[in-house]
Design a protein around this motif. Structure first.
Motif, mmCIF file in Angstrom:
data_model
loop_
_atom_site.group_PDB
_atom_site.id
_atom_site.type_symbol
_atom_site.label_atom_id
_atom_site.label_comp_id
_atom_site.label_asym_id
_atom_site.label_seq_id
_atom_site.Cartn_x
_atom_site.Cartn_y
_atom_site.Cartn_z
ATOM 1 N N UNK A 1 1.631 23.883 -12.389
ATOM 2 C CA UNK A 1 2.930 23.243 -12.254
ATOM 3 C C UNK A 1 2.714 21.815 -11.738
ATOM 4 N N UNK A 2 3.349 20.838 -12.403
ATOM 5 C CA UNK A 2 3.103 19.427 -12.092
ATOM 6 C C UNK A 2 3.454 19.105 -10.642
ATOM 7 N N UNK A 3 4.608 19.572 -10.178
ATOM 8 C CA UNK A 3 5.049 19.237 -8.820
ATOM 9 C C UNK A 3 4.105 19.818 -7.774
ATOM 10 N N UNK A 4 3.771 21.080 -7.944
ATOM 11 C CA UNK A 4 2.926 21.719 -6.939
ATOM 12 C C UNK A 4 1.481 21.251 -7.041
ATOM 13 N N UNK A 5 1.046 20.846 -8.249
ATOM 14 C CA UNK A 5 -0.271 20.226 -8.376
ATOM 15 C C UNK A 5 -0.323 18.943 -7.565
ATOM 16 N N UNK A 6 0.737 18.121 -7.686
ATOM 17 C CA UNK A 6 0.792 16.877 -6.937
ATOM 18 C C UNK A 6 0.782 17.140 -5.439
ATOM 19 N N UNK A 7 1.535 18.151 -5.019
ATOM 20 C CA UNK A 7 1.575 18.464 -3.579
ATOM 21 C C UNK A 7 0.225 18.944 -3.073
ATOM 22 N N UNK B 1 0.832 -1.213 0.000
ATOM 23 C CA UNK B 1 0.000 0.000 0.000
ATOM 24 C C UNK B 1 0.862 1.257 0.000
ATOM 25 N N UNK B 2 2.020 1.206 0.656
ATOM 26 C CA UNK B 2 2.937 2.356 0.587
ATOM 27 C C UNK B 2 3.351 2.613 -0.854
ATOM 28 N N UNK B 3 3.672 1.543 -1.575
ATOM 29 C CA UNK B 3 4.072 1.691 -2.964
ATOM 30 C C UNK B 3 2.917 2.275 -3.786
ATOM 31 N N UNK B 4 1.715 1.770 -3.577
ATOM 32 C CA UNK B 4 0.569 2.229 -4.356
ATOM 33 C C UNK B 4 0.268 3.700 -4.089
ATOM 34 N N UNK B 5 0.291 4.104 -2.816
ATOM 35 C CA UNK B 5 -0.009 5.496 -2.465
ATOM 36 C C UNK B 5 1.083 6.422 -2.971
ATOM 37 N N UNK B 6 2.341 6.012 -2.773
ATOM 38 C CA UNK B 6 3.457 6.859 -3.210
ATOM 39 C C UNK B 6 3.482 7.007 -4.719
ATOM 40 N N UNK B 7 3.143 5.916 -5.448
ATOM 41 C CA UNK B 7 3.191 5.950 -6.906
ATOM 42 C C UNK B 7 2.217 6.950 -7.505
ATOM 43 N N UNK B 8 1.204 7.356 -6.744
ATOM 44 C CA UNK B 8 0.274 8.368 -7.259
ATOM 45 C C UNK B 8 0.963 9.714 -7.424
ATOM 46 N N UNK B 9 1.862 10.072 -6.492
ATOM 47 C CA UNK B 9 2.407 11.417 -6.449
ATOM 48 C C UNK B 9 3.868 11.508 -6.869
ATOM 49 N N UNK B 10 4.637 10.428 -6.733
ATOM 50 C CA UNK B 10 6.063 10.499 -7.057
ATOM 51 C C UNK B 10 6.575 9.088 -7.353
ATOM 52 N N UNK C 1 1.980 9.135 -11.099
ATOM 53 C CA UNK C 1 0.876 9.221 -12.056
ATOM 54 C C UNK C 1 0.352 10.653 -12.181
ATOM 55 N N UNK C 2 0.133 11.327 -11.063
ATOM 56 C CA UNK C 2 -0.449 12.677 -11.125
ATOM 57 C C UNK C 2 0.493 13.672 -11.804
ATOM 58 N N UNK C 3 1.790 13.742 -11.453
ATOM 59 C CA UNK C 3 2.658 14.701 -12.158
ATOM 60 C C UNK C 3 2.804 14.416 -13.646
ATOM 61 N N UNK C 4 2.913 13.115 -14.014
ATOM 62 C CA UNK C 4 3.162 12.797 -15.421
ATOM 63 C C UNK C 4 1.887 12.761 -16.250
ATOM 64 N N UNK C 5 0.754 12.514 -15.618
ATOM 65 C CA UNK C 5 -0.507 12.417 -16.353
ATOM 66 C C UNK C 5 -1.442 13.583 -16.042
#
Length: 441
Positions: A398-404, A86-95, A107-111
């Protein structure tokens, strides 16, 4: 991170500096981020606790303990697997987890742009469709609510005041020259588009038939008689002044007096005798003129030319401007006066409309239909512009700040997923190990 002097002063005052992509983190964002960090600490601490339990249970088994250490170790091992997954799944959304270029992560920054496009399409299809808008407005019952609201005297006063303010503002920004040009052009276009001679002829014919012109003839005769009485010398002077030079002066005076007396007698008889032949001649003249206005092409053409010439004169345009200035001043004064007839009538009309909308189901249905049609028209006409606003806005972030920012708003719930994964994984591991031991026994 190195801050500039201005950023340090802003931070000291509790104001977060603006960031690229149009985001300016607010105090609410920072509070949410602190909550996310607390939940991350709890989820990570639970993972470490399960790892510690696994290590202790494994040591106990290697030390020769039997029974419960095996069950605890199985549960702890499955809990670690669940927590890490679950850590991998949650982290993979943002970074990217641990910075590794693993496919389908961050996923969120790149998509971001694709997500924005999908969000715009989702909103357009599910929220901006005509059927959805119409059903929602119908369920609200705007007509009934609006009628009940308008029926309240306080609300009617408020609407009247707002309408008066809007009317004053609209009349204030209008320039007299613009209104004069518009009204003058409208009158001229209307006059050119429609021939006025036949209408005037029909009206004049009706007036003559009903005898409505006779009062005008009476007035002209009275004024002519009074003028002749008051200006006898002028009339006789005009007659004698036009006589030949070779005639004796006393003859000229006699002729002038005779002409004046006959003219005065004629006007007097015409004034006092309703059946005077001259009055009949006036009736016949007006009747013939009315007929010519309707049927004679030459007369009609002359009237139309005269109409165009009169409307084109500067005096007429000035009269239009003057009339508009007077009307505007009158309306503005009435709008400003709370006790004016204009505002009182407007208030009464609003109260009446509210009462009718409350009591009349047909009127409510009409109002609801108008509002639904207007809303559906706006939605269907400008749906692409609205969805494009969503996609373009997200594309400009901005992709990074959108993810944050997204993580700050939903990250706390995502950390609960990690905690649940640890607990559920441990229970599942315990259940599986227990079942395998039971089957093996």
């Amino acid at each position: 991170m190195i801050r500039t002097q201005g950023e340090e002063s802003d931070a000291a005052e509790g104001v977060m500096p603006a960031r690229p992509g149009g985001f300016t983190p607010s105090a609410v964002d920072e509070e949410k981020r602190r909550g996310v960090r607390r939940m991350k600490t709890i989820a990570t601490g639970l993972l470490l606790a399960v790892a510690l339990v696994y290590a202790l249970a494994t040591w106990a088994r290697s030390a020769g303990w039997t029974g419960w250490p095996a069950f605890v170790a199985a549960a702890a091992e499955a809990g670690m697997v669940g927590a890490l997954a679950d850590w991998f799944a949650v982290t993979a959304l943002f970074r990217r987890p641990m910075g590794l270029p693993i496919p389908h992560t961050a996923i969120i920054p790149t998509k971001k742009d694709q997500l924005g496009l999908s969000l715009g399409e989702f909103v357009g299809e599910n929220f901006l469709s005509g059927d959805v808008v119409r059903l929602r407005l119908r369920a609200v019952g705007i007509g009934s609510r609006l009628g009940a609201w308008l029926a309240e005297p306080a609300h009617a006063d408020r609407v009247t005041a707002e309408l008066a303010t809007a009317l004053r503002g609209a009349l204030t920004v209008l320039r007299d020259s613009d209104v004069q040009a518009v009204v003058g052009e409208a009158i001229t276009r209307r006059a050119d588009a429609a021939e006025i001679a036949p209408g005037i002829g029909t009206m004049l014919e009706k007036i003559v038939t009903d005898g409505g012109h006779r009062r005008v003839v009476d007035l002209v005769c009275v004024r002519a008689h009074d003028w002749l009485v008051a200006h006898s010398d002028s009339v006789m002077g005009a007659v004698t002044g036009g006589a030949p030079g070779w005639t004796p002066r006393f003859v000229d005076r006699k002729v002038g007096e005779r002409v004046y007396k006959e003219l005065l007698r004629f006007v007097t008889e015409m004034r006092d005798m309703p059946d005077h032949p001259a009055r009949g001649a006036v009736d016949r003249f007006l009747a013939d003129f009315a007929r010519d206005l309707r049927t004679d092409p030459d007369t009609r053409a002359r009237v139309e030319r005269l109409n165009s010439e009169v409307l084109a004169r500067g005096e007429v345009q000035d009269t239009i401007a003057s009339a508009w200035s007077s009307v505007r001043a009158m309306i503005v004064a009435a709008a400003e006066d709370e006790r004016s007839e204009l505002r009182l009538r407007a208030r009464a009309a609003i109260l009446s409309l509210g009462a009718r909308m409350t009591e009349d189901a047909r009127l409510r249905a009409k109002v609801d239909g108008w509002l639904e049609d207007a809303a559906v028209y706006v939605v269907t006409t400008y749906r692409d512009e609205i969805t494009l606003l969503i996609t373009d806005t997200i594309a400009g972030w901005d992709a990074e700040h959108t993810s944050r920012k997204i993580e700050a708003h939903i990250g706390r719930d995502l950390q609960f997923i990690r905690i649940n994964g640890t607990v559920v994984g441990a229970l599942a591991g315990l259940l599986i190990y227990s079942a395998s031991r039971l089957v093996g026994a």
